[in-house]
Design an enzyme around this catalytic site. Structure first.
Site, PDB file in Angstrom:
ATOM      1  N   HIS A 115       0.796  -1.227   0.000  1.00 35.91           N
ATOM      2  CA  HIS A 115       0.000   0.000   0.000  1.00 35.91           C
ATOM      3  C   HIS A 115       0.827   1.275   0.000  1.00 35.91           C
ATOM      4  O   HIS A 115       0.269   2.363   0.164  1.00 35.91           O
ATOM      5  CB  HIS A 115      -0.910   0.035   1.231  1.00 35.91           C
ATOM      6  CG  HIS A 115      -2.113  -0.847   1.112  1.00 35.91           C
ATOM      7  ND1 HIS A 115      -3.272  -0.448   0.477  1.00 35.91           N
ATOM      8  CD2 HIS A 115      -2.346  -2.111   1.530  1.00 35.91           C
ATOM      9  CE1 HIS A 115      -4.164  -1.421   0.526  1.00 35.91           C
ATOM     10  NE2 HIS A 115      -3.621  -2.450   1.149  1.00 35.91           N
ATOM     11  N   LYS A 156      -8.232  13.784   5.041  1.00 34.96           N
ATOM     12  CA  LYS A 156      -7.408  12.575   4.959  1.00 34.96           C
ATOM     13  C   LYS A 156      -6.431  12.614   6.120  1.00 34.96           C
ATOM     14  O   LYS A 156      -6.350  13.632   6.817  1.00 34.96           O
ATOM     15  CB  LYS A 156      -6.653  12.512   3.625  1.00 34.96           C
ATOM     16  CG  LYS A 156      -5.904  13.790   3.282  1.00 34.96           C
ATOM     17  CD  LYS A 156      -5.294  13.717   1.896  1.00 34.96           C
ATOM     18  CE  LYS A 156      -6.326  13.936   0.819  1.00 34.96           C
ATOM     19  NZ  LYS A 156      -6.623  12.744   0.038  1.00 34.96           N
ATOM     20  N   ARG A 157      -5.722  11.532   6.345  1.00 36.89           N
ATOM     21  CA  ARG A 157      -4.709  11.531   7.396  1.00 36.89           C
ATOM     22  C   ARG A 157      -3.801  12.743   7.260  1.00 36.89           C
ATOM     23  O   ARG A 157      -3.484  13.173   6.162  1.00 36.89           O
ATOM     24  CB  ARG A 157      -3.846  10.276   7.299  1.00 36.89           C
ATOM     25  CG  ARG A 157      -4.425   9.031   7.913  1.00 36.89           C
ATOM     26  CD  ARG A 157      -3.389   7.928   8.001  1.00 36.89           C
ATOM     27  NE  ARG A 157      -2.752   7.632   6.722  1.00 36.89           N
ATOM     28  CZ  ARG A 157      -1.447   7.649   6.512  1.00 36.89           C
ATOM     29  NH1 ARG A 157      -0.605   7.994   7.473  1.00 36.89           N
ATOM     30  NH2 ARG A 157      -0.946   7.349   5.334  1.00 36.89           N
ATOM     31  N   LYS A 208       0.986  14.070   2.075  1.00 32.92           N
ATOM     32  CA  LYS A 208      -0.350  14.459   1.593  1.00 32.92           C
ATOM     33  C   LYS A 208      -0.476  15.977   1.457  1.00 32.92           C
ATOM     34  O   LYS A 208      -1.398  16.485   0.846  1.00 32.92           O
ATOM     35  CB  LYS A 208      -1.431  13.900   2.523  1.00 32.92           C
ATOM     36  CG  LYS A 208      -1.487  12.368   2.513  1.00 32.92           C
ATOM     37  CD  LYS A 208      -2.523  11.830   3.491  1.00 32.92           C
ATOM     38  CE  LYS A 208      -2.522  10.313   3.560  1.00 32.92           C
ATOM     39  NZ  LYS A 208      -3.159   9.659   2.402  1.00 32.92           N
ATOM     40  N   THR A 261      -8.414   6.936  -1.857  1.00 31.34           N
ATOM     41  CA  THR A 261      -9.796   6.555  -2.179  1.00 31.34           C
ATOM     42  C   THR A 261     -10.768   7.710  -1.906  1.00 31.34           C
ATOM     43  O   THR A 261     -11.874   7.719  -2.428  1.00 31.34           O
ATOM     44  CB  THR A 261     -10.249   5.312  -1.387  1.00 31.34           C
ATOM     45  OG1 THR A 261      -9.968   5.509   0.003  1.00 31.34           O
ATOM     46  CG2 THR A 261      -9.543   4.065  -1.876  1.00 31.34           C
ATOM     47  N   LYS A 291     -14.405   9.004  -3.789  1.00 30.40           N
ATOM     48  CA  LYS A 291     -15.672   9.326  -3.111  1.00 30.40           C
ATOM     49  C   LYS A 291     -16.158  10.718  -3.488  1.00 30.40           C
ATOM     50  O   LYS A 291     -17.346  10.926  -3.758  1.00 30.40           O
ATOM     51  CB  LYS A 291     -15.483   9.208  -1.591  1.00 30.40           C
ATOM     52  CG  LYS A 291     -15.200   7.804  -1.118  1.00 30.40           C
ATOM     53  CD  LYS A 291     -14.572   7.777   0.267  1.00 30.40           C
ATOM     54  CE  LYS A 291     -13.959   6.414   0.546  1.00 30.40           C
ATOM     55  NZ  LYS A 291     -12.988   6.432   1.648  1.00 30.40           N
TER      56      LYS A 291
END
Length: 754
Positions: A311, A491-492, A497, A598, A602
């Site tokens: 992942h 998100k985290r 990110k 992901t 969404k």
């Protein structure tokens, strides 16, 4: 035949109109359990066991009612009695079994397995307090326990236990079973293990506890703080509890169906979700040895049974453990791991592929790749990078093992449940077939030029934004303008990110507005993210955003045009409110670092447009919708990888050479921010950006500012064109259904039921 009203009143023992929300919730719990039990199917042939450290399943009531075909009847029966199903949902605690995309993906996969009528169960741990409950005080993240277990939990206690030996001491793993319903499909199971000896009272001062009291602490928290040796050891204790109990469960279930252990691969397919469950490989070999099977045969059996999903390409997430830790916690596994290491070293002279390296560190991912029959990445770009660089040595050794399975999401939760008004509009145009076959959303494409349809979709979005505004006021105490553009990054919290890139943009906008350069439309920038308790810079980014939010709110020139909102304790429930209301979806990770993502899927499915780098599944989203229907910016993965290889990135040069960047970074410790925030946190983040910036925020800054400005302009000045892009994104989202992903896993790797 009983009406739904009569059914519920019989379960409660009194009229619905006189029943409390709690009584109705418990009745619905009983109803779902009986209906889901009726959908359990016998297993023939191979069954999947999906082992994962986390399953971010979210609240289950509405999802189960939808899957079992009961939702409309229950909603209408409650409404007739003056009750609201949304009020009943508030009674249900959200399960604290996961954290981010890894756990949410596992939950989507379980849903799709059951929907596709495939025999497949999850195996994990029954955490008591999850990751943590996030709260904000003085602009800082605080961590508290996140309790969810009560006597009415969906996870039901069983009489099944398995012995597990940890550091030479015997423990007893207790099995809990949670029913997983499929949409018009079968019921499978999420198997969760726990110890009866866990003592929640040992937690103090937030989420502190004695990390050495294994019998009391083992399943208290997901991903316990690993900033010290005791925390790192605790992670190994947790992982071995999960895989040892899980392996015993697998062997027991297969034996009950007639397996003689030699033919285990005909009865079981085991998917190792990231490296946390890697010890299932040596544990199964050890257990098969106890059944009288020779080592070499056991290795072949386990290799044929197990498959591994990678992942990440972040080194920190490819787990390696000092051999001394494993010697202490799982001494019974070390002879097996040593033999596996010796076998691997016979296959290649490349010391970089060893399981036990020269520094006596045990590489979990290496063991997974050597001794499973499949290694897959989770987006086309991610798999390409694994083959060409990060795992190139393994790819050369085992080219036949490598394959791609682009991630997906369950449309039941992320459309049917969370955006019913959009579902109604879609259904009025193309019928209900998309509920089972997401590819049917493509039938929407002919309506991309229909102004009447676009207006209806736009009204759904406006109503969802109003609903989110109401929710934010009710839960966060924040008022927002629902007519502004809603820009969401949820998100985290991690530097790759790049919430810090968004932060620098917002500071830039602050200065631009103060200079009279107002944006095309007011912008509400909404964040949802937890930072790992020991991840200092991530927590500093949260502090900077919370501080900036205060500075902007206090400025009468800027506040009408710009607002920053940070949602406390972001979870699945919050996501279900935020995603349908989003206009612009922030997917701005450094190219090459996000395996898939992901959230991007969404948001797209619910009619948001993506602002993103060519990273992870953004690449495939852009291929699906076309470059004109997505806002791509920044360096390519090739440019990023080259820059790392050259080692020539110096953030100080970018800081010195770009006045806009310098202005934004300097502002972090300017008088406005220091008056509202804490100098220690702000100065540390500023220093990080100027001197390290490992995830190359500064080189992408200007491209990000320009592209985001273009998105705001398009939204404000070409509303019809914007709506057209949104409809095209919805129509092209079908590829990103987890039903498609699971069907590919099954045809290429698992062969379930065969």
């Amino acid at each position: 035949m009983q009406t739904m009203t009569e059914t519920l009143q019989k379960l409660i023992g009194k009229p619905l109109v006189e029943s409390t929300d709690q009584e109705i919730y418990l009745a619905l719990l009983d109803l779902v359990r009986s209906k889901s039990a009726a959908q359990v199917r016998p297993v023939n042939g191979r069954k999947l066991y999906y082992i994962s450290a986390e399953f971010l399943i979210g609240k289950l009531l509405s999802n189960n009612l939808i899957n079992l075909g009961l939702y409309d009847d229950v909603r209408d029966a409650l409404a007739a009695a003056g009750k609201s199903l949304s009020d009943i949902e508030e009674v249900e605690p959200e399960p604290s079994l996961g954290n981010g995309g890894l756990g949410r993906l596992a939950a989507c996969f379980l849903d799709s397995l059951a929907t596709l009528n495939l025999p497949g169960d999850g195996i994990g741990l029954r955490y008591h307090f999850g990751l943590f409950h996030q709260s904000f005080a003085d602009g800082l993240q605080n961590e508290l326990p996140d309790p969810w277990l009560n006597e009415h939990s969906w996870a039901e206690k069983t009489d099944i236990t398995y012995p597990v030996t940890l550091a030479g001491k015997p423990y007893t793993a207790r099995l809990y079973k949670l029913a997983v319903t499929g949409y018009e499909g079968r019921t499978n199971t999420l198997n969760l293990f726990d110890l009866d000896t866990i003592d929640e009272s040992i937690v103090h001062d937030g989420i502190q506890f004695d990390k050495t009291a294994i019998d009391k602490n083992l399943t208290l928290f997901l991903y316990p703080d690993d900033s010290d040796e005791a925390g790192r050891m605790l992670r190994i204790y947790q992982q071995y509890l999960m895989v040892s109990a899980g392996a015993q469960l697998i062997l027991a279930e297969c034996a009950a169906r007639g397996c003689n252990y030699h033919d285990l691969a005909d009865y079981a397919a085991i998917q190792i979700n990231d490296t946390h469950p890697s010890m299932v490989i040596p544990e199964l070999i050890r257990l098969l040895g106890e059944k009288g099977i020779e080592f070499d045969e056991a290795v072949k059996i386990v290799t044929d049974t197990c498959a591994y999903t990678n992942h990440t390409i972040l080194a920190e997430a490819l787990e390696t453990w000092p051999r001394s830790y494993l010697d202490k916690v799982v001494p019974q596994l070390m002879p097996v791991i040593e033999k596996l290491d010796a076998a691997a070293k016979k296959r290649t002279n490349d010391t970089g592929l060893a399981i036990i390296d020269a520094d006596d560190r045990v590489h979990m991912a290496h063991m997974d790749i050597h001794f499973t029959h499949s290694t897959n990445g989770v987006a086309a770009l991610h798999t390409k990078i694994l083959k060409e660089s990060e795992l190139n040595g393994f790819y050369k050794l085992y080219p036949e093992k490598f394959n791609n399975k682009t991630n997906g999401i369950t449309f039941r939760r992320w459309l049917l449940e969370c955006d019913p008004a959009l579902v109604k509009e879609i259904e009025s145009l193309i019928g209900p077939g998309f509920r089972k076959d997401a590819a049917e959303l493509e039938k929407l494409l002919p309506y991309a030029e229909d102004a009447n349809v676009l207006q209806k979709f736009s009204q759904v979005k406006a109503d969802n934004k109003k609903a989110l505004a109401d929710w934010l006021e009710h839960t966060q105490g924040v008022k927002v303008d629902p007519t502004a553009m809603f820009d969401i990054q949820s998100k985290r919290l991690h530097e790759y990110k790049r919430q810090q890139l968004n932060l620098l943009y917002l500071i830039h906008q602050y200065f631009e507005i103060r200079a009279g350069h107002t944006p095309a439309v007011p912008l509400v920038s909404i964040f949802g993210a937890k930072a790992a308790p020991a991840y200092i810079i991530a927590k500093d980014i949260i502090h900077a955003l919370l501080t900036l939010s205060k500075v902007i709110a206090a400025d009468p020139l800027v506040a009408p045009w710009l607002q920053v909102v940070f949602v406390e304790n972001y979870n699945v429930t919050a996501a279900e409110k935020m995603i349908p209301a989003c206009d612009l979806s922030e997917q701005i990770s450094l190219a090459s670092k996000e395996a898939s993502g992901t959230g991007n899927m969404k948001f797209m499915l619910n009619g948001a447009l993506t602002l993103g780098t060519m990273d992870g599944a953004n690449v495939e989203i852009s291929q699906q919708v076309g470059n004109e229907n997505i806002y791509i910016f920044g360096q390519t993965s090739g440019q990023v990888i080259h820059r790392y290889a050259a080692g020539d990135y110096t953030p100080a040069d970018w800081y010195k050479g770009d006045p806009n960047l310098r202005r934004a970074i300097d502002f972090l410790t300017g008088p406005e921010m220091l008056a509202a925030g804490k100098e220690e946190n702000l100065a540390r983040l500023q220093h990080e950006l100027k001197t390290k910036d490992w995830f190359q925020t500064l080189p992408d800054f200007n491209a990000y500012v320009v592209r985001k400005g273009q998105a705001l302009s398009d939204y404000a000045c070409d509303p019809l064109g914007w709506r057209r892009k949104c409809l095209i994104n919805i129509s092209k989202a079908g590829f990103f259904s987890s039903d498609r992903t699971i069907a590919e896993y099954n045809s290429d790797i698992w062969h379930l039921g065969e």
